[in-house]
Design a protein around this motif. Structure first.
Motif, PDB file in Angstrom:
ATOM      1  N   VAL A   6       0.837  -1.205   0.000  1.00 55.14           N
ATOM      2  CA  VAL A   6       0.000   0.000   0.000  1.00 55.14           C
ATOM      3  C   VAL A   6       0.870   1.251   0.000  1.00 55.14           C
ATOM      4  O   VAL A   6       0.580   2.221  -0.712  1.00 55.14           O
ATOM      5  CB  VAL A   6      -0.948   0.010   1.220  1.00 55.14           C
ATOM      6  CG1 VAL A   6      -1.718   1.332   1.299  1.00 55.14           C
ATOM      7  CG2 VAL A   6      -1.930  -1.153   1.136  1.00 55.14           C
ATOM      8  N   ILE A   7       1.949   1.231   0.776  1.00 58.61           N
ATOM      9  CA  ILE A   7       2.852   2.386   0.821  1.00 58.61           C
ATOM     10  C   ILE A   7       3.528   2.588  -0.528  1.00 58.61           C
ATOM     11  O   ILE A   7       3.678   3.721  -1.005  1.00 58.61           O
ATOM     12  CB  ILE A   7       3.918   2.202   1.926  1.00 58.61           C
ATOM     13  CG1 ILE A   7       3.247   2.088   3.300  1.00 58.61           C
ATOM     14  CG2 ILE A   7       4.909   3.364   1.905  1.00 58.61           C
ATOM     15  CD1 ILE A   7       2.462   3.308   3.707  1.00 58.61           C
ATOM     16  N   MET A  85      -2.753  -0.696 -10.990  1.00 60.48           N
ATOM     17  CA  MET A  85      -1.753   0.367 -10.861  1.00 60.48           C
ATOM     18  C   MET A  85      -1.950   1.437 -11.926  1.00 60.48           C
ATOM     19  O   MET A  85      -1.711   2.624 -11.685  1.00 60.48           O
ATOM     20  CB  MET A  85      -0.345  -0.216 -10.964  1.00 60.48           C
ATOM     21  CG  MET A  85       0.161  -0.877  -9.696  1.00 60.48           C
ATOM     22  SD  MET A  85       0.065   0.171  -8.219  1.00 60.48           S
ATOM     23  CE  MET A  85       1.041   1.599  -8.707  1.00 60.48           C
ATOM     24  N   ALA A  86      -2.407   1.037 -13.099  1.00 60.15           N
ATOM     25  CA  ALA A  86      -2.662   2.017 -14.159  1.00 60.15           C
ATOM     26  C   ALA A  86      -3.731   3.011 -13.724  1.00 60.15           C
ATOM     27  O   ALA A  86      -3.601   4.222 -13.958  1.00 60.15           O
ATOM     28  CB  ALA A  86      -3.076   1.312 -15.445  1.00 60.15           C
ATOM     29  N   ALA A  87      -4.781   2.516 -13.082  1.00 58.77           N
ATOM     30  CA  ALA A  87      -5.840   3.396 -12.592  1.00 58.77           C
ATOM     31  C   ALA A  87      -5.298   4.353 -11.528  1.00 58.77           C
ATOM     32  O   ALA A  87      -5.655   5.550 -11.493  1.00 58.77           O
ATOM     33  CB  ALA A  87      -6.994   2.569 -12.024  1.00 58.77           C
ATOM     34  N   ILE A  88      -4.417   3.856 -10.661  1.00 57.80           N
ATOM     35  CA  ILE A  88      -3.806   4.696  -9.630  1.00 57.80           C
ATOM     36  C   ILE A  88      -2.926   5.764 -10.263  1.00 57.80           C
ATOM     37  O   ILE A  88      -2.945   6.933  -9.868  1.00 57.80           O
ATOM     38  CB  ILE A  88      -3.003   3.821  -8.645  1.00 57.80           C
ATOM     39  CG1 ILE A  88      -3.963   2.936  -7.835  1.00 57.80           C
ATOM     40  CG2 ILE A  88      -2.136   4.674  -7.721  1.00 57.80           C
ATOM     41  CD1 ILE A  88      -3.272   1.883  -7.001  1.00 57.80           C
ATOM     42  N   TYR A  89      -2.152   5.366 -11.266  1.00 57.80           N
ATOM     43  CA  TYR A  89      -1.297   6.322 -11.974  1.00 57.80           C
ATOM     44  C   TYR A  89      -2.144   7.430 -12.604  1.00 57.80           C
ATOM     45  O   TYR A  89      -1.834   8.619 -12.491  1.00 57.80           O
ATOM     46  CB  TYR A  89      -0.508   5.611 -13.083  1.00 57.80           C
ATOM     47  CG  TYR A  89       0.817   5.018 -12.654  1.00 57.80           C
ATOM     48  CD1 TYR A  89       0.940   4.276 -11.481  1.00 57.80           C
ATOM     49  CD2 TYR A  89       1.947   5.176 -13.438  1.00 57.80           C
ATOM     50  CE1 TYR A  89       2.144   3.726 -11.104  1.00 57.80           C
ATOM     51  CE2 TYR A  89       3.165   4.623 -13.065  1.00 57.80           C
ATOM     52  CZ  TYR A  89       3.253   3.898 -11.895  1.00 57.80           C
ATOM     53  OH  TYR A  89       4.454   3.352 -11.521  1.00 57.80           O
ATOM     54  N   MET A  90      -3.199   7.042 -13.304  1.00 59.75           N
ATOM     55  CA  MET A  90      -4.020   8.029 -14.006  1.00 59.75           C
ATOM     56  C   MET A  90      -4.711   8.983 -13.031  1.00 59.75           C
ATOM     57  O   MET A  90      -4.821  10.190 -13.308  1.00 59.75           O
ATOM     58  CB  MET A  90      -5.053   7.326 -14.884  1.00 59.75           C
ATOM     59  CG  MET A  90      -4.459   6.616 -16.083  1.00 59.75           C
ATOM     60  SD  MET A  90      -5.743   5.874 -17.122  1.00 59.75           S
ATOM     61  CE  MET A  90      -4.739   4.883 -18.231  1.00 59.75           C
ATOM     62  N   ALA A  91      -5.159   8.452 -11.905  1.00 58.78           N
ATOM     63  CA  ALA A  91      -5.775   9.320 -10.901  1.00 58.78           C
ATOM     64  C   ALA A  91      -4.770  10.349 -10.397  1.00 58.78           C
ATOM     65  O   ALA A  91      -5.091  11.546 -10.256  1.00 58.78           O
ATOM     66  CB  ALA A  91      -6.305   8.478  -9.734  1.00 58.78           C
ATOM     67  N   GLY A  92      -3.541   9.914 -10.137  1.00 57.85           N
ATOM     68  CA  GLY A  92      -2.503  10.844  -9.699  1.00 57.85           C
ATOM     69  C   GLY A  92      -2.178  11.880 -10.760  1.00 57.85           C
ATOM     70  O   GLY A  92      -1.985  13.060 -10.459  1.00 57.85           O
ATOM     71  N   GLN A  93      -2.137  11.457 -12.016  1.00 54.72           N
ATOM     72  CA  GLN A  93      -1.824  12.373 -13.113  1.00 54.72           C
ATOM     73  C   GLN A  93      -2.893  13.458 -13.259  1.00 54.72           C
ATOM     74  O   GLN A  93      -2.564  14.649 -13.395  1.00 54.72           O
ATOM     75  CB  GLN A  93      -1.689  11.569 -14.409  1.00 54.72           C
ATOM     76  CG  GLN A  93      -0.482  10.648 -14.444  1.00 54.72           C
ATOM     77  CD  GLN A  93      -0.642   9.485 -15.407  1.00 54.72           C
ATOM     78  OE1 GLN A  93      -1.636   9.411 -16.136  1.00 54.72           O
ATOM     79  NE2 GLN A  93       0.319   8.574 -15.408  1.00 54.72           N
TER      80      GLN A  93
END
Length: 244
Positions: A6-7, A85-93
């Motif tokens: 998670v971290i 992880m792709a969804a997490i990346y896109m949310a951050g972007q």
């Protein structure tokens, strides 16, 4: 000590967010019309390209420095990232683009950000479909550059990745900037559009880059990529004797 999962996910999310935030903040700041500041496509292109260059240098070792949903899509195709992880990346972007433009509004007088400042628009001489094609084609070119860096056969040349990527983006910016603003990145276009509530033709900057990401990633994966082969090491006679 390995980070808990998670971290690690949170760290990558923050890296992608901070990268896009920085690019939008400094890139759009460089587009302000200040009397003591040079203007024009070359200056604007250099500003964005150099901003991308230094955030890639900082965050490549953390998240792989995507900073662009189109690159993240191609990472899925090239098996560099799973869909979660792709969804997490896109949310951050996307969050990074929103925060970066918001910080710019706090930092710079409103008089230097008139109208829909830094919102990407298709040139009035083009149709929206033509703009979409340009964004798609230019993004596909960018993705092929990125996939070349991911290729295991090219790992010796990755030390200069930020420099090469920066100049690649600069080349694309100089070629397409007058026509579409050279977004090539939904996260870069999303923040300014949302703050200004100006979504005229905004779909161009989603469909074009995302299609370009899928096309460029697929072309490299299925045409140019070669799976690594296991190298067989010949065991010296002395080692065989010792094993016996």
């Amino acid at each position: 000590m390995a980070k808990p999962k998670v971290i690690e996910m949170l760290t990558k999310f923050l890296a992608e967010m901070c990268g896009v935030m920085t690019v939008v903040f400094f890139g759009c700041m460089g587009c302000t019309d200040h009397p003591n500041q040079p203007t024009g496509l070359i200056y604007h292109g250099f500003t964005f390209a150099m901003a991308i260059m230094f955030v890639v240098h900082i965050f490549d070792c953390v998240s792989g420095a995507h900073f662009n949903p189109a690159i993240t899509i191609s990472a899925i195709i090239n098996k560099k990232l799973n869909t979660t992880m792709a969804a997490i990346y896109m949310a951050g972007q996307l969050l990074g683009g929103f925060i970066g433009y918001g910080l710019l509004k706090l930092a710079i007088p409103k008089s230097y950000m008139p109208g829909s400042f830094c919102v990407t628009k298709v040139n009035a001489d083009l149709t929206l479909l033509q703009g979409t094609f340009i964004e798609m084609f230019a993004t596909a070119a960018l993705i092929v550059i990125v996939c070349g860096f991911w290729d295991h056969r090219n790992k010796q040349g990755n030390a200069s990745l930020p420099l090469k990527l920066g100049f690649g983006i600069l080349s694309l910016a100089l070629a397409t900037g007058h026509w579409t603003g050279c977004s090539l990145n939904p996260a870069r276009s999303f923040g300014p559009a949302l703050w200004n509530q100006d979504f005229e033709g905004h779909w161009v900057y989603w469909i074009g880059p995302m299609a370009g990401g899928a096309i460029g990633g697929s072309i490299y994966r299925f045409v140019f990529y070669k799976e690594p082969t296991e190298e067989r090491r010949e065991i010296p006679l002395e080692e065989l004797t010792a094993l016996k």
